[in-house]
Design an enzyme around this catalytic site. Sequence first.
Site, PDB file in Angstrom:
ATOM      1  N   GLU A  64       0.810  -1.229   0.000  1.00  0.00           N
ATOM      2  CA  GLU A  64       0.000   0.000   0.000  1.00  0.00           C
ATOM      3  C   GLU A  64       0.840   1.275   0.000  1.00  0.00           C
ATOM      4  OE1 GLU A  64      -3.028  -0.109   3.024  1.00  0.00           O
ATOM      5  OE2 GLU A  64      -3.737  -2.080   2.421  1.00  0.00           O
ATOM      6  N   THR A  69       0.188   2.255  -8.226  1.00  0.00           N
ATOM      7  CA  THR A  69      -0.261   3.532  -8.790  1.00  0.00           C
ATOM      8  C   THR A  69       0.799   4.097  -9.724  1.00  0.00           C
ATOM      9  OG1 THR A  69      -1.461   3.941  -6.725  1.00  0.00           O
ATOM     10  CG2 THR A  69      -1.225   5.795  -8.240  1.00  0.00           C
ATOM     11  N   ARG A 236      -7.752   0.337  -5.317  1.00  0.00           N
ATOM     12  CA  ARG A 236      -6.835  -0.567  -4.624  1.00  0.00           C
ATOM     13  C   ARG A 236      -7.134  -2.014  -4.987  1.00  0.00           C
ATOM     14  NH1 ARG A 236      -2.170  -2.427  -2.818  1.00  0.00           N
ATOM     15  NH2 ARG A 236      -2.368  -3.808  -1.017  1.00  0.00           N
ATOM     16  N   ASP A 258       5.897  -4.883 -11.489  1.00  0.00           N
ATOM     17  CA  ASP A 258       5.234  -4.538 -10.237  1.00  0.00           C
ATOM     18  C   ASP A 258       5.060  -5.812  -9.423  1.00  0.00           C
ATOM     19  OD1 ASP A 258       3.823  -3.184  -8.260  1.00  0.00           O
ATOM     20  OD2 ASP A 258       1.900  -3.300  -9.311  1.00  0.00           O
ATOM     21  N   GLN A 262       3.316  -6.889   0.476  1.00  0.00           N
ATOM     22  CA  GLN A 262       3.098  -7.526   1.771  1.00  0.00           C
ATOM     23  C   GLN A 262       4.186  -8.568   2.025  1.00  0.00           C
ATOM     24  OE1 GLN A 262       0.605  -6.754  -0.273  1.00  0.00           O
ATOM     25  NE2 GLN A 262      -0.618  -5.407   1.024  1.00  0.00           N
TER      26      GLN A 262
END
Length: 418
Positions: A64, A69, A236, A258, A262
């Site tokens: 996050e 993005t 998201r 990408d 986590q």
Amino acid sequence: PTSPIPPPHRDRPSNGSGTTATPDRPPPIKPASRQQSSGVDAQLHRSKRQEDSKIKMLLLGAGESGKSTVFKQMRLLYGAERTDEDLRMYGVVVRSNTIVAIRKLCSLLRNLELEEELEREEEGVKEAYDDLMAYLVDKTAFRTAAQDDPAVVARRKKDWVGQSPRAGLAANNDAKQFLAHHESIRILWQSNTMKQVWAKRSAVNIIDSHKEYLNDIPRLSSQDYKPTTQDVLIARVRTTQVVMEKYRIDGIDFEMYDVGGQRSERRKWIDCFDGVTAVIFVAALSEFDQTLAEAKRTNRMVEALELFRSVCNNRAFSNTSIMLFLNKKDIFAEKILYSDIAAQRPFCDYAGPTKDFDHGVLYFIQKFKDCLIDDEFNDSFIHVTCATDTNNMEFVLDSTRTIIMTDNLKRSGFLGAD
């Protein structure tokens, strides 16, 4: 005198060209075979040059932080347009993201013991809260009469977004809940009580940019709703596999990867390390007062710093350009007005003034620099970004591209080192 007897034919191996080879003379090569071999060599040489000139960029960072993005901005600036199938998938995700946000906010409202405040609100606010708690949080109710209403069913059939298998079962179910309860969400979100809850959102790790969705419920619930570029950018979707896209910019081939941030996803990173030209490490400035979703006691900024340290000092990247994007500067600027950096235990050494954007940014830049074994990290490799701002990212990605290509040429020996 008799002529010498020639050796048997089997001692003269044929080369298939009508002539024979002798031990001291190699078989002649046909002109066509020589040309074919030369063509293969030339093709291999061209392929190697093309591979060597290709820029392979890897996006790393904690979950996050905004990696995906940045990835989406790259496609927006240099790649193909989104198809209607893509946009329908994002439409489901946007509505699902809104449900996830309001579900967390309702739970937080109860934990903050602010339910009595709802009694003092305008008519309908408490009822909206009770509706959302029953269907989204406690799940003591499962279907609404509105869901079976023929008009609602007919409207859902006309909905442009509809359902998207690509979004997954959970997101599609949440999107259905959104259409059934969007009016309750709108009413509760506009209440004064919810403004108090929003100020405490870091306790439940709500994605800050999803405030834009909550501010625009009528548009998102319209049957003609089609996600905008901004909707797509802030949507998201957790990255659970390595995603790669190719671009050709000014005659140079780029590959951007990408990966999930986590902890459970990081074991997949090693598969991407080979032949990397540049790493773009993304860290969210605004997460200095938040904890990890997967480890509630770990501060998100501390996790980002430790991860950056391990990436920078990894031997796999010893000849790789590493860029640092300190992201979410817009949310950081808003958050420091009410959340003090020094009040967070890991950053109690912050001695700058409170509510000061520049001092706060410089403090965290130094924290990241302290992770390095050597001092060769150039300030031009650090960017303070807002990944959802296309104008900002166009400038950042363009300058990043130039730095990476120049650094790559230096490492290859085509340019002299400074």
